[in-house]
Design an enzyme around this catalytic site. Structure first.
Site, PDB file in Angstrom:
ATOM      1  N   SER A 160      39.280  42.673  51.306  1.00  0.00           N
ATOM      2  CA  SER A 160      39.876  42.735  49.991  1.00  0.00           C
ATOM      3  C   SER A 160      38.919  42.372  48.862  1.00  0.00           C
ATOM      4  O   SER A 160      39.225  42.664  47.701  1.00  0.00           O
ATOM      5  CB  SER A 160      41.097  41.799  49.935  1.00  0.00           C
ATOM      6  OG  SER A 160      40.688  40.445  50.077  1.00  0.00           O
TER       7      SER A 160
ATOM      8  N   LYS B 297      35.985  36.615  42.192  1.00  0.00           N
ATOM      9  CA  LYS B 297      37.138  37.384  42.670  1.00  0.00           C
ATOM     10  C   LYS B 297      38.387  36.936  41.924  1.00  0.00           C
ATOM     11  O   LYS B 297      38.554  35.743  41.644  1.00  0.00           O
ATOM     12  CB  LYS B 297      37.303  37.170  44.181  1.00  0.00           C
ATOM     13  CG  LYS B 297      38.339  38.080  44.840  1.00  0.00           C
ATOM     14  CD  LYS B 297      38.364  37.872  46.359  1.00  0.00           C
ATOM     15  CE  LYS B 297      39.398  38.751  47.042  1.00  0.00           C
ATOM     16  NZ  LYS B 297      39.444  38.550  48.510  1.00  0.00           N
TER      17      LYS B 297
ATOM     18  N   SER C  89      37.882  39.604  54.645  1.00  0.00           N
ATOM     19  CA  SER C  89      37.834  40.112  53.273  1.00  0.00           C
ATOM     20  C   SER C  89      36.508  39.879  52.543  1.00  0.00           C
ATOM     21  O   SER C  89      36.300  40.459  51.478  1.00  0.00           O
ATOM     22  CB  SER C  89      38.969  39.512  52.441  1.00  0.00           C
ATOM     23  OG  SER C  89      40.174  40.151  52.758  1.00  0.00           O
TER      24      SER C  89
END
Lengths: 489, 485
Positions: free
Chosen positions: B155, B80, B179
């Site tokens: 997210s 990420k 997330s």
């Protein structure tokens, strides 16, 4: 501006002092501390506040902060935490300073001072640990009007304690004396080297005035930018006088931050834009709370070295010194250590004290040096004083030798030998020189015999001249007096 | 079989047997990426040459210690874009960090590298991890591989979509309020949010420090156990990381639930829950019950305040964490004739709307005069929520509930309505407030063929137990379908 704090007005001062702690590494990372260094060389992701970096508390910084509190007679919190103080400034890389807000490490302490012959106890509200900011170098006078500003983050993250006093200080002089004593305390405690000129000790002051006897405090101003102990006293004298003059003229004091302009000798109000910050403190989520056991605190208390007040008292008692000597010898830890090391090796401590307070301090001051910047060692002083005591050299010669020792660190004996300064203490040899001096100065002999004791000086001078100053002066005196008596017509 | 059809566990076996190398994996995955990335857009930075070079380097290092017969490594991991990676940009999907290349690796990345793993690429996300759909990326949205008109969740949408699409075997995500779990549920993959402190946060660009936690996104629970073992453990660089020993999580992979007590928090099955989601979760719980688990209803009475508390605490911390992006030292720099203008312009143009919204919310919540009413009250709620869970875990071993009240929504559907967007996280946020571990496992498809997530929540450091229950469920559920791309 003249200080006009006549009997009608009382000045109330509280200080906020920042002291850099003397740890080897920074408070939340392992970068080296230390003054100077090429800009931005002692930095890492943590003290640069790079995205993703996290602080880790330096155990030594915690210890030194607690020891600062202990040295200031504070209560140490068994539970304490860090908070973030949020504000934007380019020298603050995270845009928040890790500090302590509502649960500081130390509280409710005091420091005793003596100013103008009066002993006073100044309350310490709190001592907390925080991180130092970086340094800004503006091309102009401030960041707002400079075409550019250079930033050096070497200093960012050096551990700092903030010490806040109660509004117990009653005069600008007391404020200066308090700071001097505080400097000694943190220095003796071994937690800082407190060099105000390098910025490792900084002081802001809150000051107000009120009619004597009034119970309510007057409106205060905060004075910043005082860069020496003397500046603190001067700035506060100015500010007190300004406030009193304002009130006398029927005006009112505005609560504000004022900058001390040392060159102009005035304080100036800062633009209101730079004031009234809301720092939005909240608990620092990247650090865990600090929990200290009573055993840990006690251990640190035991480790605390002798502090200035205790040392002054002990020097006076143990070495039979006047209080005045003890106070001067404890001006710094290094000086006190120097004195004691020499005094332990020499049977006459007062003589050691006289030399340390006299010649040593005079030369340090003249050359603007610190004790650890000169090669002279306590053993060197002992060697010199031994020569004086044994009559090998005179006191006057000793001062010359001392000056050379001060610069070279050579032992006294070798300087004396090399320069041929050994004193003539041979009675036979001196008696002959005395006889010749009297023969060569019949007028002086005559005057002395007529009762002019001053004439003796001329005869001593003649002996000294012939021996090029190396004659033992006490011996010369005695021999001259004997000869003058004997040769009486 | 194509590499992208393998699980991480299968790949690990092939690596151990010497039948596959790290460079084979990079080649295989990039072949897949070439085929599907145009549709999915899971990545922010892809660099086949760099990934290959890293794999070669790691391979050489392993040959150098050939005498050591330990397990072979070499898995290229999708990371990420809020996790710092040396050599790769770390933008947090924000314009303000559009060119930021960190001079250091996050601890998780350093740990993966030490074990011989490498970086495959950097995945898309909501800017600074603020969002539930990955639509708040400053660069482009990511699409749900099951339905390209829908969001992957957020997210960590890029990470979940990459794993679902077969572009990665294992991706790192971060979870502040859901997330990892929400996008895992939306994309039909497994996502674990570990106990706060189990995985180092050093090098994770902070959103809300007291809630953030890195975790793995994989295709199966077994893969998740393997990946968690690679990244978990104490880190002296993170004061909030836990000292507890890391078990071999694979030893928990037994299809055993006999005697296990499963709690169904009644507040998680109330109004707003999509009936199909409820049905799938209830069916999953029933399957565990058939395996010998006891199921009982429990209550977490302060649940209704969790979202409000979260939207004070997280923005408050974010307002401080994101203050450092001022254009002075790195990243995007705006223009201005003085420092205040420079700050304003940098932040005005550097941050997106959702980030600004949260910075303002947080700044307000921490301001003098409002702090007690907002931030302090939120902290009190947080304590109550933690106690709710503690009380529940006196009665049950794990809690089972939906990961999200709905399946993946359409792109653009909720972007104009922040409140609707925030409601996606209503079942995941309390877990972060309490610092607990939680696992999301796919538990079915709805009538439109969209995945549904089962969330399993446990007490602190019960990752092993959650993996065991997840694994037992998976065994009963059978293989989960793959999206058609």
């Amino acid at each position: 501006m003249e200080v006009e704090n006549g009997p009608g007005w009382e000045i109330v001062i509280g200080l906020e002092i920042h002291v850099e702690l003397l740890t080897r590494s920074k408070v939340f990372c392992s970068c080296a501390t230390g003054f100077g260094g090429e800009p931005n060389t002692r930095v890492c992701p943590v003290c640069l506040g790079l995205p993703g970096s996290l602080p880790v508390l330096n155990a030594k910084a915690l210890e030194y902060a607690v020891k600062t509190g202990l040295a200031l007679n504070c209560e140490i919190a068994s539970f304490s935490k860090f908070d973030r103080k949020n504000y934007f400034y380019p020298d603050l890389p995270k845009a928040y300073q890790i500090s302590q807000y509502d649960l500081p490490l130390c509280r409710h302490g005091y420091l005793e001072i003596e100013a103008g012959g009066v002993r006073r106890r100044i309350g310490i509200t709190r001592v907390h640990l925080e991180e130092e900011t970086g340094k800004s170098l503006h091309a102009g006078t401030s960041i707002v009007d400079s075409p550019f500003t250079l930033l050096d983050y070497n200093r960012a993250g050096i551990p700092l304690v903030e010490i806040v006093t109660e509004p117990d200080i009653r005069s600008p002089e007391e404020a200066r004396v308090f700071l001097e004593e505080l400097k000694r305390v943190v220095e003796f405690a071994g937690v800082s080297d407190v060099k105000m000129e390098e910025g490792s000790l900084r002081c802001d002051a809150n000051i107000s005035v009120r009619p004597r006897g009034a119970s309510r405090l007057g409106t205060k101003t905060e004075v910043k930018n005082m860069n020496s102990f003397r500046a603190v006293q001067r700035a506060l004298e100015y500010e007190a006088a300004r406030q009193i003059a304002t009130l006398r003229a029927g005006g009112r004091v505005v609560q504000e931050t004022r900058h001390w302009d040392d060159a102009a000798g005035v304080t100036r109000g800062m633009r209101s834009k730079e004031q009234a910050q809301d720092y939005r403190y909240f608990p620092e989520p990247d650090l865990v709370p600090i929990v200290l056991s009573p055993e840990q605190i006690e251990q640190w208390r035991r480790e605390l070295p002798e502090l200035p007040a205790a040392r002054r008292e002990r020097l006076a008692r143990e070495y039979g010194l006047p209080a005045y000597d003890a106070a001067i010898l404890t001006a710094s830890k290094k000086l006190a250590d120097f004195f004691e090391e020499a005094a332990r090796a020499f049977p006459d401590p007062k003589m050691v004290s006289n030399w340390v307070m006299g010649e040593l301090l005079r030369l340090l001051k003249a050359e603007n040096k610190e004790l650890d910047q000169v090669p002279l060692q306590p053993s060197d002083l002992v060697g010199l004083l031994s020569l004086v005591r044994d009559g090998v050299i005179s006191g006057a010669t000793a001062k010359e030798v001392f000056e050379e020792m001060f610069h070279t660190g050579d032992p006294a004996a070798s300087i004396v030998d090399r320069r041929g300064l050994r004193q003539i203490s041979d009675e036979g040899a001196l008696r002959e020189i005395v006889r010749r001096a009297m023969a060569a100065n019949p007028d002086a002999v005559q005057s002395y015999r007529q009762g002019k004791e001053k004439a003796l000086g001329a005869l001593v001078g003649a002996v000294m001249k012939e021996t090029r100053g190396k004659a033992n002066p006490q011996l010369v005196n005695r021999l001259l007096l004997e000869a003058l008596r004997e040769a009486k017509p | 079989m194509e590499i992208h059809e393998l699980t991480l566990t299968e790949v690990q076996d092939l690596l151990d047997r010497g039948e596959l190398s790290g460079t084979d994996l990079v080649e295989g995955l990039y072949t897949r990426i070439d085929a599907v990335e145009d549709k999915v857009q899971a990545f922010l930075e892809l660099d086949r040459e760099r990934a290959l070079a890293e794999a070669k380097e790691a391979g050489k290092a392993q040959i150098a210690r050939e005498a050591d017969p330990g397990p072979r490594a070499g898995v290229p991991v999708a990371v990420k874009d809020n996790v710092c990676t040396m050599g790769w940009k770390t933008t947090c999907a924000s314009r303000i960090l559009f060119n930021f290349r960190p001079p250091y690796d996050a601890t998780v990345v350093a740990r993966l590298r030490q074990q011989g793993h490498t970086v495959l690429g950097k995945t898309n996300m909501d800017e600074f991890a603020m969002g539930s759909s990955t639509e708040h990326s400053a660069f482009h949205p990511t699409r749900n591989p099951w339905d390209l008109t829908r969001v992957p969740g957020g997210s960590s949408g890029g990470s979940a979509a990459a794993v679902a699409a077969g572009e990665a075997l294992f991706a790192l995500g971060s979870d502040t309020g859901g997330s990892i779990r929400l996008p895992a549920a939306f994309c039909g993959v497994v996502g674990l949010k570990p106990t706060y402190g189990r995985v180092s946060r050093y090098g994770l660009v902070a959103y809300a420090s007291s809630l953030d936690q890195i975790g793995p996104i994989t295709r199966t629970v077994a893969d998740c156990a393997l990946a968690l073992g690679w990244i978990a453990g104490h880190d002296p660089l993170d004061s909030t990381s836990l000292a507890a020993e890391v078990p071999d999580y694979r030893t928990f992979l037994r299809p055993e639930v006999r005697g296990l007590r499963i709690g169904l928090p009644k507040e998680y099955f109330g109004e707003g829950l999509d009936p199909e989601v409820r049905g799938a979760v209830e069916k999953a719980v029933q399957q565990l019950e058939e395996g010998g688990a006891a199921v009982l209803e429990v209550s977490l009475p302060h649940t209704e305040y969790a979202l409000a508390a979260y939207y004070l605490i997280a923005p408050a911390e974010a307002s401080s964490n994101l203050a450092r992006y001022d254009g002075v030292r790195y990243g995007f720099r705006g223009e201005g004739s003085d420092i205040v203008e420079l700050y304003s312009d940098t932040r005005r143009r550097g941050f997106g709307d959702e980030v600004k919204r949260r910075i303002m919310l947080g700044t307000y919540a921490l301001s003098a005069g409002y702090y007690d009413a907002y931030y302090l009250n939120a902290l009190r709620v947080r304590t109550l929520i933690r106690r709710d869970f503690e009380a529940a875990f006196q009665k049950v071993d794990v809690l089972a509930c939906p990961t999200s009240p709905t399946v993946a929504f359409r792109l653009g559907e909720r972007t104009d309505d922040p409140m609707q967007m925030y409601l996606s996280d209503i079942y995941t946020v309390p877990v972060n407030l309490a610092g607990l571990p939680a696992l999301s496992v796919p538990c079915g498809l709805n009538h439109e063929g969209l995945p549904i997530g089962l969330q399993l929540i446990g007490p602190p450091l019960s990752e092993g137990r959650l993996l065991q229950v997840g694994y037992a469920y998976e065994e009963r559920r059978g293989p989960f379908p793959r999206p058609q791309l």
